[in-house]
Design a protein around this motif. Structure first.
Motif, PDB file in Angstrom:
ATOM      1  N   HIS A 110       2.285  -3.349  -1.627  1.00 19.77           N
ATOM      2  CA  HIS A 110       2.803  -2.021  -1.303  1.00 19.77           C
ATOM      3  C   HIS A 110       3.251  -1.935   0.155  1.00 19.77           C
ATOM      4  CE1 HIS A 110       2.201   2.202   0.119  1.00 19.77           C
ATOM      5  NE2 HIS A 110       3.120   2.358  -0.815  1.00 19.77           N
ATOM      6  N   ARG A 111       2.440  -2.431   1.069  1.00 16.83           N
ATOM      7  CA  ARG A 111       2.794  -2.354   2.489  1.00 16.83           C
ATOM      8  C   ARG A 111       4.057  -3.155   2.786  1.00 16.83           C
ATOM      9  NH1 ARG A 111       3.914   0.267   6.649  1.00 16.83           N
ATOM     10  NH2 ARG A 111       3.601  -0.801   8.611  1.00 16.83           N
ATOM     11  N   LEU A 114       6.987  -1.211   1.699  1.00 16.09           N
ATOM     12  CA  LEU A 114       7.248  -0.121   2.654  1.00 16.09           C
ATOM     13  C   LEU A 114       7.976  -0.623   3.896  1.00 16.09           C
ATOM     14  CD1 LEU A 114       4.029   2.092   2.793  1.00 16.09           C
ATOM     15  CD2 LEU A 114       6.321   2.788   2.091  1.00 16.09           C
ATOM     16  N   ARG A 164       5.404   5.195  -5.459  1.00 21.16           N
ATOM     17  CA  ARG A 164       5.402   6.524  -4.825  1.00 21.16           C
ATOM     18  C   ARG A 164       3.991   7.090  -4.748  1.00 21.16           C
ATOM     19  NH1 ARG A 164      10.935   8.234  -7.646  1.00 21.16           N
ATOM     20  NH2 ARG A 164      12.323   7.428  -6.029  1.00 21.16           N
ATOM     21  N   ASP A 167       2.393   5.483  -1.921  1.00 26.45           N
ATOM     22  CA  ASP A 167       2.871   6.102  -0.678  1.00 26.45           C
ATOM     23  C   ASP A 167       2.002   7.305  -0.312  1.00 26.45           C
ATOM     24  OD1 ASP A 167       4.983   4.290  -0.645  1.00 26.45           O
ATOM     25  OD2 ASP A 167       6.496   5.765  -1.287  1.00 26.45           O
ATOM     26  N   ARG A 168       1.444   7.967  -1.335  1.00 26.25           N
ATOM     27  CA  ARG A 168       0.568   9.135  -1.129  1.00 26.25           C
ATOM     28  C   ARG A 168      -0.904   8.715  -1.053  1.00 26.25           C
ATOM     29  NH1 ARG A 168       3.858  10.620  -5.433  1.00 26.25           N
ATOM     30  NH2 ARG A 168       2.074  10.555  -6.855  1.00 26.25           N
ATOM     31  N   HIS A 169      -1.133   7.424  -0.886  1.00 27.07           N
ATOM     32  CA  HIS A 169      -2.486   6.847  -0.772  1.00 27.07           C
ATOM     33  C   HIS A 169      -3.265   6.897  -2.088  1.00 27.07           C
ATOM     34  CE1 HIS A 169      -1.652   6.611   3.464  1.00 27.07           C
ATOM     35  NE2 HIS A 169      -1.335   7.892   3.446  1.00 27.07           N
TER      36      HIS A 169
END
Length: 180
Positions: A110-111, A114, A164, A167-169
């Motif tokens: 994920h990172r 991003l 997504r 992205d919101r943890h």
């Protein structure tokens, strides 16, 4: 984009289907190379080499960080620093067993998505790197939604939705997708 054509190594590729086909053949070769022996996935040089192996027969920019701004990812000038911090963080997670191996690999994926370090192929590269990372810890490769190939469009939508959420943890949807 038309200007992308100048970066294409294969002048006979003129359609999206042809591009997808040659990229997939290149990725398949890279996959075999990458899993042939144990690799240090948390090494910047290796990640650049992996990207070059995945896309180098197709694109001139393969294996190099992007130098242009996109509507996603960090600013191009920040990529090298962000990648080093990203790799240091993942090394810490592994050393400290901060999360399960699956979660470390998915968070790593994920990172990297991003940061969006490359001109293209970021998701495919990050998925292969996450697979290598989890296998290196003794786990099994992820399936990344391949257990249901009935509707590839829905599979991609599920992947984007899971990203997504991350992205919101909310990492659980991406963890579930990686094993689906």
């Amino acid at each position: 984009m038309p200007e992308d054509r100048f970066q294409l190594r294969l002048d006979w590729v003129t359609t999206r289907d042809q591009l997808n086909e040659v990229e997939q053949a290149n990725i398949t070769e890279a996959d075999l190379w990458a899993f042939r022996r144990r690799r240090d996935v948390l090494n910047e040089t290796f990640l650049l080499q992996l990207h070059r192996r995945m896309f180098g027969k197709v694109w001139r920019w393969a294996g190099r960080y992007r130098d242009t701004e996109l509507n996603l990812g960090v600013a191009a000038y920040r990529i090298p620093v962000e990648m080093r911090q990203h790799l240091d963080t993942a090394r810490f997670w592994l050393a400290q067993s901060t999360f399960t191996p699956d979660e470390i690999a998915v968070r790593f994926h994920h990172r990297q998505v991003l940061i969006h370090p490359f001109t293209n192929g970021n998701g495919r590269h990050a998925r292969l790197a996450a697979d290598l990372l989890v296998v290196g810890t003794g786990g099994a490769r992820f399936t990344w939604g391949r257990s249901s190939l009935v509707d590839p469009g829905r599979t991609r939508a599920g992947y984007i939705d899971a990203l997504r959420a991350a992205d919101r943890h909310e990492i659980a949807p991406l963890l579930a997708f990686a094993r689906s």
